[in-house]
Design an enzyme around this catalytic site. Structure first.
Site, PDB file in Angstrom:
ATOM      1  N   GLY A 290      -7.036  -7.432   2.903  1.00 31.69           N
ATOM      2  CA  GLY A 290      -6.089  -8.230   1.891  1.00 31.69           C
ATOM      3  C   GLY A 290      -4.887  -8.518   2.455  1.00 31.69           C
TER       4      GLY A 290
ATOM      5  N   GLU B 129     -13.611  -5.977   6.152  1.00 32.89           N
ATOM      6  CA  GLU B 129     -14.089  -5.806   4.793  1.00 32.89           C
ATOM      7  C   GLU B 129     -15.606  -5.533   4.983  1.00 32.89           C
ATOM      8  OE1 GLU B 129     -11.948  -8.250   5.383  1.00 32.89           O
ATOM      9  OE2 GLU B 129     -10.813  -8.355   3.522  1.00 32.89           O
TER      10      GLU B 129
ATOM     11  N   GLU C  19      -4.880 -11.406   4.733  1.00 35.59           N
ATOM     12  CA  GLU C  19      -4.899 -12.379   3.829  1.00 35.59           C
ATOM     13  C   GLU C  19      -3.782 -12.866   3.117  1.00 35.59           C
ATOM     14  OE1 GLU C  19      -8.350 -10.593   1.241  1.00 35.59           O
ATOM     15  OE2 GLU C  19      -9.780 -12.239   2.263  1.00 35.59           O
TER      16      GLU C  19
ATOM     17  N   ALA D 206      -6.549  -4.382   0.702  1.00 30.16           N
ATOM     18  CA  ALA D 206      -6.813  -3.998  -0.889  1.00 30.16           C
ATOM     19  C   ALA D 206      -7.113  -2.405  -1.163  1.00 30.16           C
ATOM     20  CB  ALA D 206      -7.850  -4.846  -1.560  1.00 30.16           C
TER      21      ALA D 206
HETATM   22  N1  DAK Z   1      -7.035   1.300   0.419  1.00 29.10           N
HETATM   23  C1  DAK Z   1      -6.651   2.634   0.055  1.00 29.10           C
HETATM   24  N2  DAK Z   1      -6.189   3.723   0.707  1.00 29.10           N
HETATM   25  C2  DAK Z   1      -5.897   3.287   1.903  1.00 29.10           C
HETATM   26  C3  DAK Z   1      -6.258   2.060   2.664  1.00 29.10           C
HETATM   27  C4  DAK Z   1      -6.705   1.071   1.818  1.00 29.10           C
HETATM   28  N3  DAK Z   1      -7.398  -0.265   2.180  1.00 29.10           N
HETATM   29  N4  DAK Z   1      -5.837   2.019   4.027  1.00 29.10           N
HETATM   30  C5  DAK Z   1      -5.314   3.076   4.311  1.00 29.10           C
HETATM   31  N5  DAK Z   1      -5.465   4.023   3.190  1.00 29.10           N
HETATM   32  C6  DAK Z   1      -4.727   5.088   3.141  1.00 29.10           C
HETATM   33  C7  DAK Z   1      -5.936   6.355   3.828  1.00 29.10           C
HETATM   34  O1  DAK Z   1      -6.774   6.809   2.758  1.00 29.10           O
HETATM   35  C8  DAK Z   1      -4.951   7.580   4.063  1.00 29.10           C
HETATM   36  O2  DAK Z   1      -4.770   8.313   2.821  1.00 29.10           O
HETATM   37  P1  DAK Z   1      -4.612   9.876   2.811  1.00 29.10           P
HETATM   38  O3  DAK Z   1      -5.825  10.192   3.686  1.00 29.10           O
HETATM   39  O4  DAK Z   1      -3.590  10.207   3.690  1.00 29.10           O
HETATM   40  O5  DAK Z   1      -4.484  10.400   1.342  1.00 29.10           O
HETATM   41  C9  DAK Z   1      -3.623   6.807   4.168  1.00 29.10           C
HETATM   42  O6  DAK Z   1      -3.580   5.608   3.782  1.00 29.10           O
HETATM   43  C10 DAK Z   1      -3.319   6.827   5.822  1.00 29.10           C
HETATM   44  O7  DAK Z   1      -4.511   6.213   6.338  1.00 29.10           O
HETATM   45  P2  DAK Z   1      -5.235   6.655   7.590  1.00 29.10           P
HETATM   46  O8  DAK Z   1      -5.120   8.421   7.853  1.00 29.10           O
HETATM   47  O9  DAK Z   1      -6.891   6.245   7.668  1.00 29.10           O
HETATM   48  O10 DAK Z   1      -4.295   6.137   8.938  1.00 29.10           O
HETATM   49  P3  DAK Z   1      -4.919   5.933  10.369  1.00 29.10           P
HETATM   50  O11 DAK Z   1      -3.834   5.385  11.257  1.00 29.10           O
HETATM   51  O12 DAK Z   1      -5.931   7.010  10.812  1.00 29.10           O
HETATM   52  O13 DAK Z   1      -5.956   4.668  10.206  1.00 29.10           O
HETATM   53  C11 DAK Z   1      -6.443   2.312   9.465  1.00 29.10           C
HETATM   54  C12 DAK Z   1      -5.189   3.668   9.823  1.00 29.10           C
HETATM   55  C13 DAK Z   1      -5.611   1.242   8.772  1.00 29.10           C
HETATM   56  C14 DAK Z   1      -7.061   1.828  10.503  1.00 29.10           C
HETATM   57  C15 DAK Z   1      -7.290   2.896   8.286  1.00 29.10           C
HETATM   58  O14 DAK Z   1      -6.550   3.661   7.393  1.00 29.10           O
HETATM   59  C16 DAK Z   1      -8.317   2.080   7.527  1.00 29.10           C
HETATM   60  O15 DAK Z   1      -9.215   1.499   8.265  1.00 29.10           O
HETATM   61  N6  DAK Z   1      -8.066   1.584   6.426  1.00 29.10           N
HETATM   62  C17 DAK Z   1      -8.715   0.727   5.675  1.00 29.10           C
HETATM   63  C18 DAK Z   1      -8.731  -0.718   6.173  1.00 29.10           C
HETATM   64  C19 DAK Z   1      -9.624  -1.653   5.524  1.00 29.10           C
HETATM   65  O16 DAK Z   1     -10.867  -1.486   5.528  1.00 29.10           O
HETATM   66  N7  DAK Z   1      -9.023  -2.541   4.912  1.00 29.10           N
HETATM   67  C20 DAK Z   1      -9.661  -3.593   3.898  1.00 29.10           C
HETATM   68  C21 DAK Z   1      -9.867  -3.240   2.564  1.00 29.10           C
HETATM   69  S1  DAK Z   1     -10.800  -4.138   1.411  1.00 29.10           S
HETATM   70  C22 DAK Z   1     -10.700  -9.469  -4.049  1.00 29.10           C
HETATM   71  C23 DAK Z   1     -10.409 -10.299  -2.833  1.00 29.10           C
HETATM   72  C24 DAK Z   1      -9.976  -9.722  -1.598  1.00 29.10           C
HETATM   73  C25 DAK Z   1     -10.018  -8.212  -1.609  1.00 29.10           C
HETATM   74  C26 DAK Z   1     -10.209  -7.622  -2.581  1.00 29.10           C
HETATM   75  C27 DAK Z   1     -10.526  -8.114  -3.840  1.00 29.10           C
HETATM   76  N8  DAK Z   1     -10.891 -10.051  -5.344  1.00 29.10           N
HETATM   77  C28 DAK Z   1     -11.510 -11.468  -4.965  1.00 29.10           C
HETATM   78  C29 DAK Z   1     -10.731  -9.331  -6.324  1.00 29.10           C
HETATM   79  C30 DAK Z   1      -9.616  -7.469  -0.231  1.00 29.10           C
HETATM   80  C31 DAK Z   1     -10.547  -6.556   0.316  1.00 29.10           C
HETATM   81  C32 DAK Z   1      -9.768  -5.462   1.278  1.00 29.10           C
HETATM   82  O17 DAK Z   1      -8.651  -5.879   1.716  1.00 29.10           O
END
Ligand code: DAK
Length: 258
Positions: free
Chosen positions: A109, A132, A112, A65
């Protein structure tokens, strides 16, 4: 609806949906989820389409997400505006099979979303995880429920509590994905599988999907009853008569979807 976050195309009877926010690794925001669910609905109601593929880019299926969109949210905002869960539910209700073709990051997400699909074909570069916990939350769109069912409680617990990742090979070994293929072939293999499924009798495909998904959630005895009711119902279709006559006549069946 003008599409800004996905690319939709079709190849014969296969509907393809590509997540298209590559700069943020296909992070799922509200607009993308609305477009995705609408595209799936449209293919599901299109009689020319018999199987659907959802994929991202080679680098990322989806990194989860959109953290920027969620970071300042309150519980009320998340609840009222639950773009993820509402749209995942629309995907879950599709009657046609959906294949997730996964390459690269498949996190949060994104993981998921892949688990909401019916099958996952993974590139050997795919990495699965529910990170998360590193953001101060837990999986909220089926991660704790589906991952534990898919790979077992202990490994799901480890992955979710540590925020770690699982390789494609391990995901295959544990049954989260149906097959791992070389990186350059994942989409082609998904299309090959989709074409194969699309060539089967549509009502039987629909019932098989329905039965597997339903029975997965039911106690065994109720599941067996559910399955046999769907099985008997298929004897009212023209395709059952055609399939069995064609076998006996040693010819290829011609499915009508009736
Ligand atoms: N959201 C927003 N931007 C993201 C992102 C994300 N999840 N993942 C990556 N990006 C962006 C980065 O900020 C970066 O942007 P810039 O700096 O270039 O502007 C760009 O994508 C490239 O990422 P990285 O520079 O970080 O690339 P790397 O290869 O170094 O690393 C990575 C890739 C995937 C390991 C890293 O980006 C990372 O850790 N990303 C976050 C992964 C994460 O934490 N995912 C879980 C998100 S929370 C809901 C139910 C469920 C959910 C939500 C609501 N409800 C019931 C309503 C779900 C929640 C989630 O999924």
């Amino acid at each position: 609806m003008a599409l800004e976050n996905i690319v939709v195309s079709r190849e014969d009877s296969v509907g393809l949906i590509q997540l298209n926010r590559p700069k943020v690794l296909n992070a799922l925001n509200g607009a993308l989820m609305e477009e995705l669910a609408a595209a799936v609905d449209e293919f599901d109601h299109d009689s020319a389409i018999h199987c659907i593929i959802i994929h991202g880019t080679d680098r990322a299926f989806s990194a989860g997400a959109d953290i920027e969109q969620m970071s300042a949210a309150t519980p009320a905002m998340m609840l009222e505006n639950s773009w993820i869960n509402r749209n995942f539910e629309r995907l879950r209700r599709a009657s046609k099979p959906i294949i997730a073709a996964v390459s690269g990051y498949c996190l949060g997400g994104g993981c998921e979303l892949a688990m909401t699909c019916d099958m996952v074909i993974a590139s050997e570069t795919a990495q699965f995880g529910q990170p998360e916990i590193n953001l101060g939350v837990i999986p909220g769109a089926g991660g704790t429920a589906r991952l534990a069912r898919a790979i077992g409680k202990s490994r799901a617990m480890e992955l979710i509590l540590s925020g770690g990742r699982m390789s494609a090979k391990e995901a295959e070994m544990r049954g989260l994905v149906s097959r791992v293929v070389p990186g350059e072939l994942y989409l082609e293999e998904a299309k090959k599988l989709a074409r194969e499924i699309a060539g089967k009798p549509p009502i039987a495909v629909r019932f098989a999907k329905e039965s597997i998904n339903k029975v997965y959630e039911l106690p065994l005895s109720e599941g067996l009853d559910y399955e046999s009711r769907l099985f008997y119902t298929l004897f009212s279709t023209e395709d059952q008569k055609e399939g069995m006559s064609a076998f006996l006549a040693k010819r290829k069946p011609h499915w009508k979807g009736k």
